[in-house]
Design an enzyme around this catalytic site. Structure first.
Site, PDB file in Angstrom:
ATOM      1  CB  ALA A   4     -14.704   1.810  11.800  1.00 51.55           C
ATOM      2  N   GLY A  55     -13.855  -3.215   9.327  1.00 50.19           N
ATOM      3  CA  GLY A  55     -12.908  -3.901   8.437  1.00 50.19           C
ATOM      4  C   GLY A  55     -11.481  -3.804   8.940  1.00 50.19           C
ATOM      5  NE  ARG A 107      -6.918  -2.166  -0.721  1.00 46.71           N
ATOM      6  CZ  ARG A 107      -7.698  -1.318  -1.399  1.00 46.71           C
ATOM      7  NH1 ARG A 107      -7.195  -0.618  -2.400  1.00 46.71           N
ATOM      8  NH2 ARG A 107      -8.957  -1.165  -1.054  1.00 46.71           N
ATOM      9  CE  LYS A 156      -9.202   1.544   5.748  1.00 42.91           C
ATOM     10  NZ  LYS A 156      -9.701   1.285   4.384  1.00 42.91           N
ATOM     11  N   GLY A 216     -20.394  -7.534   4.987  1.00 42.74           N
ATOM     12  CA  GLY A 216     -20.801  -6.479   4.054  1.00 42.74           C
ATOM     13  C   GLY A 216     -21.343  -5.242   4.743  1.00 42.74           C
ATOM     14  CG  ASP A 259     -11.956   4.230   4.815  1.00 44.39           C
ATOM     15  OD1 ASP A 259     -12.983   4.902   4.592  1.00 44.39           O
ATOM     16  OD2 ASP A 259     -11.680   3.199   4.196  1.00 44.39           O
ATOM     17  NE  ARG A 318      39.250  27.572  40.136  1.00 48.01           N
ATOM     18  CZ  ARG A 318      38.843  28.695  39.551  1.00 48.01           C
ATOM     19  NH1 ARG A 318      37.743  28.721  38.828  1.00 48.01           N
ATOM     20  NH2 ARG A 318      39.552  29.794  39.687  1.00 48.01           N
TER      21      ARG A 318
END
Ligand code: UD1
Ligand code: CA
Length: 482
Positions: free
Chosen positions: A13, A15, A19, A26, A84, A109, A446
């Site tokens: 995870a 990356g 997009r 993400k 990679g 993901d 009142r």
């Protein structure tokens, strides 16, 4: 068959997930009440791994904080540069050392992946005595994925990335999910021998298959029954599609367990929600967090509940409830807003255009219309008249109001906190109650009404009101004469 426990699950995870076009990494995007990553970690935990490892890199601090808060059982390994998938795994093994036993590698993901699918992969890996078993799927459109290359006998030869594939290889519909079971010791050795000599200049984890095969080890594949499970989320269109699939899956499980859901397409639910049999969920309902709905309750239409309990047989319509506790057979809405700390007792009512915050209502009490109750304790068998406001805020501090059992608060009462309306006490409609009302008393606060005769005829002469008054007064005069 019992599923062999993996020695480790490594979740990649690191990356960015460009997009998504987001400030949020993400894998931290939310889906049915959980981050994408946390769906994967939940599935991984189901396998009972000895170690749970997450490779992080992009948005390091946010990822670290998230893991510390939600997954203290997971170890974060930092991959500073994303060179990679092979490099990511190599980084882990260099940091934690060789892991003996089965090592499952997966991504952060793939939120739709079921624990059962991972268990099947592990069983196959174990039963076949493989060095590596890759989870694959036949997909209608394999664009972008690595392709599974098999020989005539069906044995897996290698995985070729789309960018490195020739036209024949690109026509293959069997894709690499990116999820594998490895023999940990063989993995540690092979991952060092992966080169970056390819179209993307990356160390491909996929190359480990050909390396192990070249060493004479068994390399296998396990084809997922449902390709939707292994499809990752890369953009917000796929996020919405995944949400629909997972939501449907959750709702179907509830329906099979005895819950009526009138409109599954218009009902949205988080993984952590619990619903008892014979509850009915009406259209346009969203159930979030640790919401619990007990037997026979009716929720919706158009209701959003977050961390809220709805007791057995209660009804909640057109309402927004945030960390509220609604008792059995209670009645909420339509058009109610219950904020944190609201507790509605058995058979009580928070009706139309009613807002409550940090308010405890006893049993059989009613707040039926147009009222705000904040920071209050309301006893049993209380009636709060329409348009009552619990005036809890003096501009600086919040204060508490107590309305005791059997009290009757007249319409349009302002209860100026701190104040207490005693047991069985009344307040006169339109009162501004700033002092306690003793048990059994009525508080009247009142001004007395005074009528100024014929004021309209004098001061609003020529208006429709004056004309109407004139007619009525003339009729009165005639009646007197008759
Ligand atoms: C990878 C596979 C491909 C497979 C696809 C499935 C390789 C070389 N290719 O391709 O065969 O079909 O997944 O989705 O493995 N990551 C890191 N560190 C890195 C690189 C990646 O943690 O240095 C993580 C990413 O955050 C992501 C995952 O690994 O979660 C996959 O990386 P990505 O670059 O998306 O691989 P693909 O090109 O999709
Ligand atoms: Ca990907």
């Amino acid at each position: 068959m019992s599923v062999p426990r993996p020695a480790a699950v490594i979740v990649l995870a690191a990356g960015e997930g460009t997009r998504m076009k987001s400030q949020t990494p993400k894998v931290l995007h939310e889906l049915c009440g959980r981050a994408l990553l946390d769906h994967m970690l939940a599935a991984a935990r189901d396998l009972g791994p000895e170690r749970l490892i997450v490779v992080i890199g992009h948005a390091l601090e946010r990822m670290r904080d998230h893991l510390a808060a939600t997954s203290p059982d997971a170890r974060a390994v930092v991959q500073n540069e994303q060179r990679g998938t092979g490099h990511a795994v190599r980084t882990v093994l260099e940091e934690v050392g060789t892991i003996s036993g089965t090592v499952l590698v997966t991504y952060g993901d793939v939120p739709l992946l079921r624990p059962q699918t991972l268990a099947t992969l592990l069983e196959r890996h174990d039963a076949d005595g493989n060095a590596v078993t890759v989870l694959t799927a036949e997909v209608p459109d394999p664009t972008g994925y690595g392709r599974i290359i098999r020989d005539e006998s069906g044995a897996v030869l290698e995985i070729v990335e789309e960018k490195d594939a020739d036209a024949g290889q690109r026509a293959i519909k069997e894709m690499n999910s990116g999820i594998y079971a490895f023999d940990g010791e063989l993995l540690a050795d092979a991952v060092k021998r992966v080169s970056a000599d390819n179209a993307q200049g990356e160390e491909y984890l996929t190359d480990v298959l050909a390396i192990l095969r070249g060493d004479g080890h068994r390399v296998g594949a396990c084809v997922a029954g449902d390709f939707v499970e292994v499809e990752g989320v890369n953009d917000r269109v796929q996020l919405a599609a995944a949400r629909q699939v997972l939501n449907r899956r959750l709702l179907e499980a509830h329906m099979r367990a005895g819950v009526t859901i009138i409109d599954p397409a218009g009902t949205w639910i988080d993984v952590s929600v619990r619903i008892a049999p014979d509850a009915v969920i009406h259209p346009g309902t969203q159930l979030h967090g640790d919401t619990v709905i007990e037997a026979g309750a009716e929720v919706g239409p158009a209701t959003t509940l977050t961390g809220t309990r709805v007791g057995a047989g209660a009804t909640v319509r057109n309402a927004v409830c945030d960390h509220a506790d609604i008792g059995p057979e209670a009645n909420v809405g339509p058009y109610a807003y219950l904020r944190p700390g609201t507790v509605i007792g058995r058979r009580s009512k928070a009706g139309t255009f009613v807002e409550m915050k940090n308010t405890k209502v006893g049993e059989r009490s009613k707040v039926p219309h147009l009222s705000y109750a904040g920071d209050a304790t309301i006893g049993d068998d209380v009636n709060i008249g329409a348009s009552t406001v619990f005036v809890n805020y003096d501009g600086v501090d919040k204060h508490h109001t107590t309305v005791r059992d059997g009290a009757f608060v007249g319409c349009d009462t302002m209860l100026i906190a701190p104040v207490t309306v005693g047991d069985g006490a009344y307040t006169a409609a339109g009162s501004v109650i700033a002092d306690d009302v003793p048990p059994g008393s009525i508080g009247v606060a009142r001004a007395r009404q005074r009528n100024i005769e014929k004021w309209v005829l004098r001061r609003r002469a020529g208006t429709k009101s004056a004309a109407a008054a004139q007619r009525a007064l003339a009729e009165q005069d005639q009646e007197k004469e008759a």
